[in-house]
Enzyme design. Structure first.
Site, mmCIF file in Angstrom:
data_model
loop_
_atom_site.group_PDB
_atom_site.id
_atom_site.type_symbol
_atom_site.label_atom_id
_atom_site.label_comp_id
_atom_site.label_asym_id
_atom_site.label_seq_id
_atom_site.Cartn_x
_atom_site.Cartn_y
_atom_site.Cartn_z
ATOM 1 N N ASP A 122 0.871 -1.177 0.000
ATOM 2 C CA ASP A 122 0.000 0.000 0.000
ATOM 3 C C ASP A 122 0.905 1.222 0.000
ATOM 4 O OD1 ASP A 122 -2.266 -1.609 0.213
ATOM 5 O OD2 ASP A 122 -2.350 -1.454 2.391
ATOM 6 N N GLU A 204 -9.015 0.151 -4.602
ATOM 7 C CA GLU A 204 -8.142 0.906 -3.689
ATOM 8 C C GLU A 204 -6.992 1.527 -4.474
ATOM 9 O OE1 GLU A 204 -6.853 -1.931 -0.745
ATOM 10 O OE2 GLU A 204 -8.826 -2.042 0.214
#
Length: 232
Positions: A122, A204
């Site tokens: 991430d 995302e």
């Protein structure tokens, strides 16, 4: 396994803001399995991030990682939290428009995570020179992760339209409501990473997996710590 490395050993210039060892996350407390604020990845994924970083530095940007390898015990912590419908202490920031009872059905929480296989990360982009970010103070007033950048919790990254870990459809990488600079920043991140083999999760904007994965079917549970790598 010997194929795992500390990202800092491969590229010390990539900024690390490891959220799950802190209470500033959607659970509101440090997550099981995070013992050191460090990014661990499979070596091919780490080297690919190094190649991305070299190109971004020439443009005046740096990568910043929020989470890398994630032990299964951390995922189990997320699941226990999601099943406890009474604990909504971080709702006002991370999932203001989502009923907590929907987190599994809507795909925000799952019992297995690609992060546990070691090639998923991430991350975001920071304009250099990087400004410092203030620490989160537990109990401070929370603001929605999808609000204007000036109103969200301060982050030294470029404006991506939402904060990291924002459980909201506005986090979908190609959401049509995201335009202008926010759209350009998402394209900068995705474009730079895709050229080096990373595939984005469409739900995302911050979530990417390096392909082909070294361990496509293995979910590891060693803790995030320097000691986990010491056997190398």
């Amino acid at each position: 396994p010997k194929e795992f490395v500390a990202l800092r050993d491969v590229d010390p210039t990539i900024i690390q803001e490891m959220r799950y060892i802190t209470p500033h996350n959607f659970v509101g407390e440090p997550i099981d399995g995070y013992r050191k604020p460090m990014c661990i990845l499979t070596e091919p994924a780490a080297k690919a991030l190094h190649r991305v970083q070299r190109k971004l530095l020439r443009k005046g940007y740096s990568l910043k990682v929020y989470d890398c390898y994630r032990p299964q015990r951390a995922v189990d912590h997320f699941v226990r939290w999601a099943e406890d419908l009474g604990d909504e202490r971080m709702k006002a920031e991370f999932y203001p428009r989502v009923d907590k009872s929907r987190l599994f059905a809507d795909g925000y929480i799952a019992k297995k995570s690609g992060h546990s296989r070691g090639s998923t990360v991430d991350l975001t982009v920071v304009r250099l020179p990087a400004l410092p970010t203030r620490p989160y103070v537990p109990g401070e007033p929370l603001t929605p992760c999808y609000g204007p950048q000036s109103e969200r919790f301060p982050d030294n990254s470029v404006d991506m339209g939402t904060g990291f870990d924002c459980f909201d459809t506005l986090s979908h990488t190609d959401d049509p409501r995201v335009t202008g600079k926010q759209r350009a920043h998402r394209e900068l991140l995705r474009g730079a990473l895709s050229k080096e083999g990373f595939v984005n999760l469409p739900e995302e904007w911050w979530h990417f997996t390096y392909k082909p994965e070294l361990f496509p079917d293995t979910y590891f549970d060693f803790p995030v710590s320097r000691r986990s790598l010491a056997g190398h």
